[in-house]
Structure formats: C-alpha cells, structure tokens
Scaffold this motif. Structure first.
Motif, short mmCIF file in Angstrom:
data_model
loop_
_atom_site.label_atom_id
_atom_site.label_comp_id
_atom_site.label_asym_id
_atom_site.label_seq_id
_atom_site.Cartn_x
_atom_site.Cartn_y
_atom_site.Cartn_z
N THR A 1 0.84 -1.21 0.00
CA THR A 1 0.00 0.00 0.00
C THR A 1 0.87 1.26 0.00
O THR A 1 0.94 1.98 1.00
N PRO A 2 1.53 1.53 -1.12
CA PRO A 2 2.40 2.71 -1.17
C PRO A 2 1.59 4.01 -1.21
O PRO A 2 0.43 4.02 -1.61
N THR A 3 2.24 5.08 -0.80
CA THR A 3 1.67 6.42 -0.92
C THR A 3 2.02 7.01 -2.29
O THR A 3 1.21 7.71 -2.89
N PHE A 4 3.23 6.70 -2.75
CA PHE A 4 3.72 7.19 -4.04
C PHE A 4 4.38 6.04 -4.81
O PHE A 4 4.94 5.13 -4.21
N VAL A 5 4.35 6.14 -6.13
CA VAL A 5 5.09 5.23 -7.00
C VAL A 5 5.80 6.11 -8.01
O VAL A 5 5.24 7.11 -8.49
N GLY A 6 7.03 5.76 -8.34
CA GLY A 6 7.77 6.56 -9.30
C GLY A 6 9.00 5.85 -9.82
O GLY A 6 9.21 4.66 -9.55
N ALA B 1 7.63 11.89 12.79
CA ALA B 1 7.58 13.32 13.15
C ALA B 1 8.39 14.17 12.18
O ALA B 1 8.01 15.31 11.88
N ASP B 2 9.50 13.63 11.67
CA ASP B 2 10.32 14.40 10.73
C ASP B 2 9.80 14.34 9.29
O ASP B 2 10.37 14.96 8.40
N GLY B 3 8.73 13.59 9.06
CA GLY B 3 8.13 13.50 7.74
C GLY B 3 8.83 12.55 6.78
O GLY B 3 8.40 12.40 5.64
N SER B 4 9.90 11.90 7.22
CA SER B 4 10.59 10.97 6.32
C SER B 4 9.69 9.78 6.00
O SER B 4 8.77 9.44 6.75
N LYS C 1 12.95 15.76 -0.09
CA LYS C 1 13.30 15.05 -1.32
C LYS C 1 12.06 14.48 -2.00
O LYS C 1 11.97 14.44 -3.22
N VAL C 2 11.09 14.05 -1.19
CA VAL C 2 9.82 13.58 -1.76
C VAL C 2 9.13 14.74 -2.48
O VAL C 2 8.69 14.60 -3.62
N ASP C 3 9.08 15.90 -1.83
CA ASP C 3 8.46 17.09 -2.43
C ASP C 3 9.15 17.47 -3.74
O ASP C 3 8.49 17.77 -4.73
N GLU C 4 10.47 17.44 -3.75
CA GLU C 4 11.23 17.77 -4.95
C GLU C 4 10.94 16.78 -6.08
O GLU C 4 10.71 17.18 -7.22
N GLY D 1 7.91 15.55 -11.24
CA GLY D 1 7.08 14.55 -11.91
C GLY D 1 7.62 13.14 -11.82
O GLY D 1 7.18 12.26 -12.55
N ARG D 2 8.57 12.92 -10.92
CA ARG D 2 9.17 11.60 -10.77
C ARG D 2 8.39 10.68 -9.85
O ARG D 2 8.62 9.47 -9.85
#
Length: 134
Positions: free
Chosen positions: A64-69, A87-90, A118-121, A126-127
């Motif tokens: 159950t991923p949140t993102f795929v790229g 807490a750090d969002g990692s 890095k996720v945001d970037e 679009g990756r």
C-alpha cells in the motif's frame, strides 16, 4: 560482520502490479516481491540507522504505497514510497527491479528512509505520483 543467516531472503508478498502499471504505464506481469540475502544485507549494513524501521515497514510500503515513481538514473528499477507518520516527515522508499527473475518474482534492490523535502522535490519534477487508495 554478522553471519549470512542473519540476513535471510524474504518473500515480501505479491507485488501490486495493476497499481504500478496504472501509475507508470508499464505492463508488469503478476509476481511476488522478494528480498534476497544480498539486498537484505545491503539494507542492514549500508543503511544501519534506517534498517530497524525499514525491515518492519517494507511489506506495507510494497502492498500500500503512498507514491510510485522512477528515478532518472535507474531506468531498470522503480520506487514505492510510503508515509509512515514519522515526526520528521521521512518516508520509506523501496527500490524494485522492473524485470522479473527466472521465477517470475521482482527483486527488491534496497530500502531506506527518504527525507520529506526530497519527496516534495521528486513530486515537483514529476518523478513520483501519488497513489489513490483503491
């Protein structure tokens, strides 16, 4: 260094190929995700601070991923990323090979924590694509 038996190969369950194919436009066939002894050792030795979290979260990150790229320099792999409420969002990143092995299974290459910036970037580039829960 600990003996190899401390890093066993692990069957991580079925790869959600329909979801991956929808997001990446691939045509992956059904198969299971597998962590080899070598990849398991790599995770533990090369990412020791992340390993205790990753080894617990890896199955959920695949199922159950949140993102795929896909990373530009790694065209033979794709990434499955899951938010885990740190807490750090990692997040947990799992890199998996696009080609099945001789048994029709997909090899996990590595797993580690990735910083939220890095996720945001990667999303801006679009990756990474957000996965809509089914």
């Amino acid at each position: 260094m600990p003996p190899p038996k401390l890093y066993p190969a692990i069957d991580l369950g079925p790869l959600p190929v329909d979801l991956i194919n929808d997001v990446l436009g691939t045509e992956l066939e059904y198969g299971r995700a597998r962590l080899s002894r070598t990849a398991h050792r790599h995770m533990a030795v090369d990412h020791p601070a992340d390993y205790p979290i990753c080894i617990v979260e890896i199955v959920a990150a695949i199922a159950t991923p949140t993102f795929v790229g896909q990373a530009p320099g790694h065209s033979r792999n794709f990434e499955m990323i899951r938010r885990i409420g740190r807490a750090d969002g990692s997040v947990v990143l799992v890199a998996i090979g696009l080609e099945p092995d001789d048994h029709g299974d997909y090899s996990v290459r590595t797993c580690y924590l990735l910083e939220s910036d890095k996720v945001d970037e990667r999303r801006r580039q679009g990756r990474l694509r957000l996965v809509i829960p089914r």
